[in-house]
Design a protein around this motif. Sequence first.
Motif, short mmCIF file in Angstrom:
data_model
loop_
_atom_site.label_atom_id
_atom_site.label_comp_id
_atom_site.label_asym_id
_atom_site.label_seq_id
_atom_site.Cartn_x
_atom_site.Cartn_y
_atom_site.Cartn_z
N SER A 138 0.82 -1.22 0.00
CA SER A 138 0.00 0.00 0.00
C SER A 138 0.85 1.27 0.00
O SER A 138 0.41 2.30 -0.49
CB SER A 138 -0.95 0.02 1.20
N TYR A 139 2.09 1.19 0.50
CA TYR A 139 2.95 2.37 0.51
C TYR A 139 3.18 2.88 -0.92
O TYR A 139 3.42 4.06 -1.14
CB TYR A 139 4.31 2.07 1.17
N ASP A 140 3.09 1.99 -1.88
CA ASP A 140 3.37 2.35 -3.27
C ASP A 140 2.11 2.76 -4.02
O ASP A 140 2.19 3.24 -5.14
CB ASP A 140 4.03 1.15 -3.98
N GLN A 141 0.95 2.58 -3.41
CA GLN A 141 -0.30 2.89 -4.09
C GLN A 141 -1.01 4.10 -3.50
O GLN A 141 -1.96 4.60 -4.07
CB GLN A 141 -1.22 1.66 -4.03
N ASP A 142 -0.52 4.57 -2.37
CA ASP A 142 -1.13 5.70 -1.68
C ASP A 142 -0.04 6.73 -1.41
O ASP A 142 0.97 6.42 -0.78
CB ASP A 142 -1.76 5.21 -0.36
N GLU A 143 -0.24 7.94 -1.91
CA GLU A 143 0.79 8.97 -1.79
C GLU A 143 1.16 9.27 -0.34
O GLU A 143 2.33 9.42 -0.01
CB GLU A 143 0.34 10.26 -2.50
N GLU A 144 0.17 9.34 0.54
CA GLU A 144 0.46 9.61 1.95
C GLU A 144 1.30 8.48 2.56
O GLU A 144 2.26 8.73 3.28
CB GLU A 144 -0.83 9.80 2.74
N ALA A 145 0.95 7.25 2.25
CA ALA A 145 1.72 6.10 2.76
C ALA A 145 3.15 6.13 2.22
O ALA A 145 4.10 5.80 2.94
CB ALA A 145 1.02 4.80 2.41
N TYR A 146 3.32 6.53 0.97
CA TYR A 146 4.65 6.65 0.37
C TYR A 146 5.50 7.63 1.18
O TYR A 146 6.62 7.31 1.58
CB TYR A 146 4.53 7.10 -1.10
N TYR A 147 4.98 8.82 1.40
CA TYR A 147 5.76 9.84 2.11
C TYR A 147 5.96 9.51 3.59
O TYR A 147 6.91 9.99 4.20
CB TYR A 147 5.11 11.22 1.97
N ILE A 153 11.27 8.74 4.44
CA ILE A 153 11.55 9.78 5.43
C ILE A 153 13.06 9.95 5.59
O ILE A 153 13.57 11.07 5.62
CB ILE A 153 10.86 9.45 6.77
N GLU A 154 13.78 8.82 5.65
CA GLU A 154 15.24 8.92 5.76
C GLU A 154 15.84 9.60 4.53
O GLU A 154 16.68 10.49 4.65
CB GLU A 154 15.87 7.54 5.94
N ALA A 155 15.41 9.19 3.34
CA ALA A 155 15.99 9.74 2.11
C ALA A 155 15.68 11.23 1.96
O ALA A 155 16.57 12.02 1.64
CB ALA A 155 15.48 8.96 0.89
N TYR A 156 14.43 11.62 2.21
CA TYR A 156 14.09 13.05 2.13
C TYR A 156 14.81 13.83 3.22
O TYR A 156 15.22 14.97 3.02
CB TYR A 156 12.57 13.26 2.23
#
Length: 177
Positions: A138-147, A153-156
């Motif tokens: 789901s992290y890849d299908q939902d923008e909020e879950a992605y961020y 979070i580490e990369a940003y």
Amino acid sequence: MISITSKYLRQKDHAIVRKYARFVLDKLVRLGVQKKSRITIKILGEQEIKDAADLLDLKKYKAWCTYDGIDEQGRKKFTVVLDYKHLNKRGKKPITRLKNLLVDLGHELTHVKQYLNNEIFDYKDGSVRYKGVLFDQSYDQDEEAYYMSPWEIEAYGREWGLYKMFCNQLKQERLSK
């Protein structure tokens, strides 16, 4: 081993991108682990992307990193793709011209670090294990879950700091000459 392919970079730009990639990897990954990897950095335009999903990713995210398995020498292979539109054509100095591109590269090399240090693992079903915790796709299908995913979070969180530390190092090198 780092290789860079781009028809958009000037010779000085190419050298700065290589130096920055080495700087970031030296900050994040032990040298012995780095030697067991092969990283290809591609700076591309939309016309060079054939896959429709990759083209959408380039438009949406401006960069991505893929883990491409292990080569015949046993090195982990990675491809980092960056959007050439992040080059500032008006910038006089390479560091100014490359600013946004280098920030993106720092972000993607943080993901390379995560793979090299065995912090992240992708499963065929789209789920991810990060530092021992399993995340469904789901992290890849939902923008909020992605961020909100901890690897993003580490990369940003690292991308601007890495760029600023690199600029400081370049300044120190100029001053010591």
